[in-house]
Design a protein around this motif. Structure first.
Motif, short mmCIF file in Angstrom:
data_model
loop_
_atom_site.label_atom_id
_atom_site.label_comp_id
_atom_site.label_asym_id
_atom_site.label_seq_id
_atom_site.Cartn_x
_atom_site.Cartn_y
_atom_site.Cartn_z
N ILE A 112 0.86 -1.19 0.00
CA ILE A 112 0.00 0.00 0.00
C ILE A 112 0.89 1.23 0.00
O ILE A 112 1.85 1.30 0.77
N VAL A 113 0.62 2.16 -0.89
CA VAL A 113 1.41 3.39 -0.91
C VAL A 113 0.53 4.61 -0.73
O VAL A 113 -0.64 4.60 -1.07
N ASN A 114 1.16 5.65 -0.14
CA ASN A 114 0.49 6.92 0.03
C ASN A 114 1.20 7.90 -0.89
O ASN A 114 2.36 8.21 -0.67
N LEU A 115 0.52 8.31 -1.92
CA LEU A 115 1.11 9.24 -2.88
C LEU A 115 0.92 10.66 -2.36
O LEU A 115 -0.20 11.13 -2.21
N LEU A 116 2.05 11.30 -2.01
CA LEU A 116 1.97 12.64 -1.44
C LEU A 116 2.31 13.66 -2.50
O LEU A 116 3.46 13.79 -2.90
N GLY A 117 1.29 14.37 -3.00
CA GLY A 117 1.52 15.37 -4.03
C GLY A 117 1.84 16.71 -3.42
O GLY A 117 1.03 17.26 -2.67
N GLY A 118 3.03 17.26 -3.75
CA GLY A 118 3.40 18.53 -3.17
C GLY A 118 4.28 19.33 -4.09
O GLY A 118 4.29 19.12 -5.30
N MET A 119 5.01 20.26 -3.48
CA MET A 119 5.95 21.10 -4.21
C MET A 119 7.35 20.78 -3.72
O MET A 119 7.52 20.14 -2.69
N PRO A 120 8.38 21.25 -4.47
CA PRO A 120 9.76 20.85 -4.13
C PRO A 120 10.13 21.11 -2.66
O PRO A 120 10.94 20.38 -2.10
N ALA B 181 13.01 -3.03 8.13
CA ALA B 181 12.65 -3.26 6.73
C ALA B 181 13.24 -4.57 6.23
O ALA B 181 12.56 -5.36 5.58
N ARG B 182 14.52 -4.79 6.58
CA ARG B 182 15.16 -6.04 6.12
C ARG B 182 14.48 -7.26 6.70
O ARG B 182 14.25 -8.25 6.03
N LYS B 183 14.14 -7.14 7.97
CA LYS B 183 13.49 -8.27 8.64
C LYS B 183 12.14 -8.55 7.99
O LYS B 183 11.81 -9.70 7.68
N ALA B 184 11.39 -7.47 7.74
CA ALA B 184 10.06 -7.63 7.15
C ALA B 184 10.15 -8.23 5.75
O ALA B 184 9.36 -9.09 5.37
N ARG B 185 11.15 -7.78 4.99
CA ARG B 185 11.34 -8.28 3.64
C ARG B 185 11.63 -9.79 3.68
O ARG B 185 11.06 -10.55 2.90
N GLN B 186 12.52 -10.18 4.61
CA GLN B 186 12.91 -11.58 4.68
C GLN B 186 11.74 -12.48 5.08
O GLN B 186 11.55 -13.55 4.53
N SER B 187 10.95 -12.01 6.05
CA SER B 187 9.88 -12.88 6.54
C SER B 187 8.60 -12.68 5.76
O SER B 187 7.58 -13.28 6.06
N GLY B 188 8.64 -11.79 4.73
CA GLY B 188 7.47 -11.59 3.90
C GLY B 188 6.29 -10.94 4.61
O GLY B 188 5.15 -11.27 4.36
N GLU B 189 6.60 -10.04 5.53
CA GLU B 189 5.51 -9.40 6.27
C GLU B 189 5.37 -7.92 5.92
O GLU B 189 4.95 -7.11 6.72
N THR B 190 5.74 -7.59 4.69
CA THR B 190 5.75 -6.18 4.31
C THR B 190 4.36 -5.60 4.18
O THR B 190 4.19 -4.39 4.14
N ALA B 191 3.36 -6.45 4.12
CA ALA B 191 2.00 -5.96 3.91
C ALA B 191 1.50 -5.09 5.06
O ALA B 191 0.55 -4.34 4.91
N TYR B 192 2.16 -5.22 6.20
CA TYR B 192 1.70 -4.43 7.34
C TYR B 192 2.16 -2.99 7.27
O TYR B 192 1.79 -2.17 8.07
N TYR B 193 3.04 -2.69 6.34
CA TYR B 193 3.58 -1.34 6.25
C TYR B 193 2.93 -0.60 5.11
O TYR B 193 2.49 -1.21 4.13
N TYR B 194 2.87 0.72 5.23
CA TYR B 194 2.52 1.47 4.02
C TYR B 194 3.61 2.47 3.76
O TYR B 194 4.34 2.87 4.65
N HIS B 195 3.74 2.84 2.50
CA HIS B 195 4.93 3.57 2.07
C HIS B 195 4.53 4.89 1.46
O HIS B 195 3.60 4.97 0.67
N SER B 196 5.27 5.93 1.87
CA SER B 196 5.00 7.24 1.29
C SER B 196 5.86 7.44 0.05
O SER B 196 7.04 7.11 0.05
#
Lengths: 232, 404
Positions: free
Chosen positions: B106-114, B190-205
């Motif tokens: 899940i991603v959060n697309l943050l639209g802004g200015m520089p 992040a590395r731990k989550a990637r290895q154990s395949g539990e990335t679904a619990y995170y959301y990314h900006s």
């Protein structure tokens, strides 16, 4: 000689009412500067009350007391404290030294209450202790001294600030005969140096050491005479 | 001076008793110190975390329940020019989407200015943030966190990588042009989550030019009902008020209460108020032991006065005034509580140090609190010393001398 103690018709009544006790019953007496007076009486005669009155520890129910020309019969606690500090050197039967203080610290107390600076205080206290022959025991606590020595510390305390009157209440009452003699001699010596001494006792033998003997009984003065056996 | 000497020697003579009397004060002061220190520590921890989270960003909101007016991107430029002491102004359109790769994210697309780059607390790790011409051209470029990159791609070497993000039925391909630095803790997670395949619990900006959201995706029109200003440290409140007032002027909303400031500083202030109250209440409870300790002092001083009645009589017969006796005993009780307070303070420091080992934030001992505690313990002794000292001062010398 000027009059130092002038007691005029003093009464002290405890428990006013039906069971009243007249500790002092219309007592008048006057003592000049430089006298050596013994006040003698049995226990219950009123001599302790008279001594408290003369020492400004108590105030009379009626009558006037002029000490050194000042009426001290109706004063506040603090005024009485100041008068005691200025006019009277007490010597008590039980020595009344403060046990936690050294000999010289005990002697310093009245000077401290008078506001004398530390350095002068030390000098006066040292001189007083040397006068009573205790120059070598200044830093001892009372429990490290004999009874006679303790009483001499008390005498040093009474004379350190040179009050006009020395008021000694049974000064030898707690001492053996050897020490008693020593203390009486010290008191006589101080009288010889020009101090007014009032000695309160129940012991005729001690009273005989004084120049003038006042006998008190039932709160009244029974006799007041010059001691014919006085030996200076 | 004489009082102090006399007090100290009397306390020394009854060492055991004096210490037991001090115990209440020691415990009281120690606990007050520990509680205040933990309270202070928590406050500065909350403040610094909030500071980290916001980096001086303040959101200005136009309440759509009170007005239907809104700002345009041109208005924002006006606001930016009107407030000189800020880094800049940015819109903040946020939209959720999904990335379907080996796993779903899940991603959060943050639209802004520089200027939004200021939100990256640790700055850029690789590549760069988008520029003004990216905004003008509505380019499909984005910046993500190092930790997000690791969770999504398994590596933080993702510059120029393209990723497809879907929104409902539609999708857009974004090129990653920058990676924001993450702290060690986040990287390890992040590395731990990637290895154990539990990335679904995170959301990314993912930070993108706002024009991408408004123009290319058409997900938001360009009605701006909230924007962020990026302020210099310490000027957030002032700048926010300026921004609010300029906004009200632009929209002719003066005095309507429709424009509000959502600053983290005001949130921090709220947290601090709550923490202050909690700390105060707990410290007051601890202070009850000061009262109990004070009563202990009063008790023991009354005993001391009784024991030393004869001494008081002697002092009075030698010409000590009432005030002298009063001060002598007051000094003694104040010295007892002052010594107790100092020991308590020391114990407080030690306990605070011990507590530090078990907490995620360091307690802070403030010099003001220490001063306060010393003052309180002395005042405690003075207050509870009054009764026994007055008793001593009022003694009749004849009665007192008769005492054995």
């Amino acid at each position: 000689m000027p009059v130092l103690v002038d007691v005029q018709d003093i009464c002290k009544i405890y428990n006013p009412g039906e069971n009243e006790v007249r500790a002092l019953d219309h007592v008048s007496l006057s003592i000049d500067k430089g006298e050596f007076v013994a006040i003698i009486g049995q226990s219950g005669s009123g001599k302790s009350t008279l001594m408290n009155m003369l020492g400004c520890l108590d105030t009379p129910t009626s009558g006037k007391y002029y000490l050194n020309g000042v009426d001290v019969s109706h004063m506040t606690d603090d005024e009485q404290s100041d008068v005691r500090n200025r006019e009277i050197g007490f010597i008590f039967q039980g020595f009344n030294l403060i046990q936690s203080l050294t000999a010289i610290e005990n002697v310093e107390l009245p000077l401290m209450y008078r506001g004398v600076a530390k350095k002068t205080r030390m000098e006066l206290s040292k001189a007083a202790l040397e006068n009573v022959g205790l120059g070598h025991r200044m830093d001892h606590k009372p429990n490290e001294l004999s009874g006679g020595q303790q009483q001499r510390v008390a005498i040093a305390r009474a004379i350190a600030q040179a009050p006009p009157i020395l008021l000694a209440d049974e000064p030898t009452g707690n001492l053996d005969s050897g020490s008693s003699k020593e203390i009486i001699n010290t008191i006589k010596k101080l009288h010889g140096e020009g101090r007014t001494v009032i000695l309160i006792t129940h012991d005729p033998g001690i009273a005989k050491q004084a120049k003038r003997i006042i006998t008190i009984s039932d709160g009244k003065i029974a006799s007041d005479e010059i001691n014919p056996d006085y030996i200076p | 001076m004489e009082y102090l000497k006399s007090a100290l020697s009397s306390i020394k003579q009854n060492k055991g008793r004096s210490f037991l009397t001090m115990l209440g004060i020691i415990i009281g002061i120690a606990s007050v110190i520990v509680i205040l220190s933990i309270g202070n520590g928590m406050k500065s921890y909350v403040n610094s975390s909030l500071d980290d989270m916001t980096n001086g960003a303040v959101t200005i909101e136009i309440n759509q329940k009170k007005t239907d007016r809104y700002l345009t991107p041109q208005n924002l430029t006006t606001i930016e020019e009107a407030i000189s002491e800020i880094y800049g102004v940015s819109t903040s359109f946020s939209t959720y989407g999904e990335i379907h790769l080996k796993e779903d994210h899940i991603v959060n697309l943050l639209g802004g200015m520089p200027v939004m780059e200021r939100e990256l607390s640790d700055g850029i790790y690789k590549g760069h943030f988008y520029k003004k011409d990216d905004v003008d051209a509505a380019r499909a470029v984005g910046i993500m966190d190092q930790s997000s990159a690791i969770m999504i791609f398994g590596t933080d070497d993702v510059i120029d990588k393209s990723v497809e993000i879907s929104f409902g039925g539609r999708s857009i391909e974004i090129t990653i042009i920058g990676v924001a630095k993450s702290d060690e803790e986040a990287l390890a997670n992040a590395r731990k989550a990637r290895q154990s395949g539990e990335t679904a619990y995170y959301y990314h900006s993912i930070y993108v030019p706002y024009t991408l959201v408004t123009q290319k995706l058409g997900l938001n029109d360009e009605r701006i009902t909230s924007y962020k200003i990026y302020t210099h440290p310490g000027t957030a409140d002032e700048a926010a008020l300026r921004a609010k007032s300029v906004t009200e002027n632009l929209l002719n909303l003066r005095g309507e209460g429709a424009v509000s400031i959502q600053s983290f500083a005001s949130m921090a202030g709220m947290y601090n108020n709550i923490l202050n109250v909690v700390t105060l209440v707990v410290a007051l409870i601890a202070a009850i032991s000061l009262v109990v300790g004070g009563i202990g002092v009063m008790n023991i001083m009354t005993v001391t006065v009784t024991e030393r009645t004869r001494e008081i009589g002697i002092r009075k017969s030698l010409g000590a005034r009432t005030s002298y006796i009063l001060l002598q005993f007051l000094t003694e009780s104040a010295v007892i509580t002052l010594i107790g307070g100092s020991i308590g303070m020391l114990m407080g420091f030690i306990f605070t140090k011990i507590a530090e080992q078990f907490m995620s934030f360091p307690p802070v001992i403030s010099p003001m609190n220490v001063l306060l505690v010393v003052a309180i313990s002395t005042a405690d002794g003075l207050f509870f010393g009054i009764y026994p000292a007055r008793r001593a001062a009022k003694l009749d010398p004849i009665e007192a001398l008769r005492q054995e």
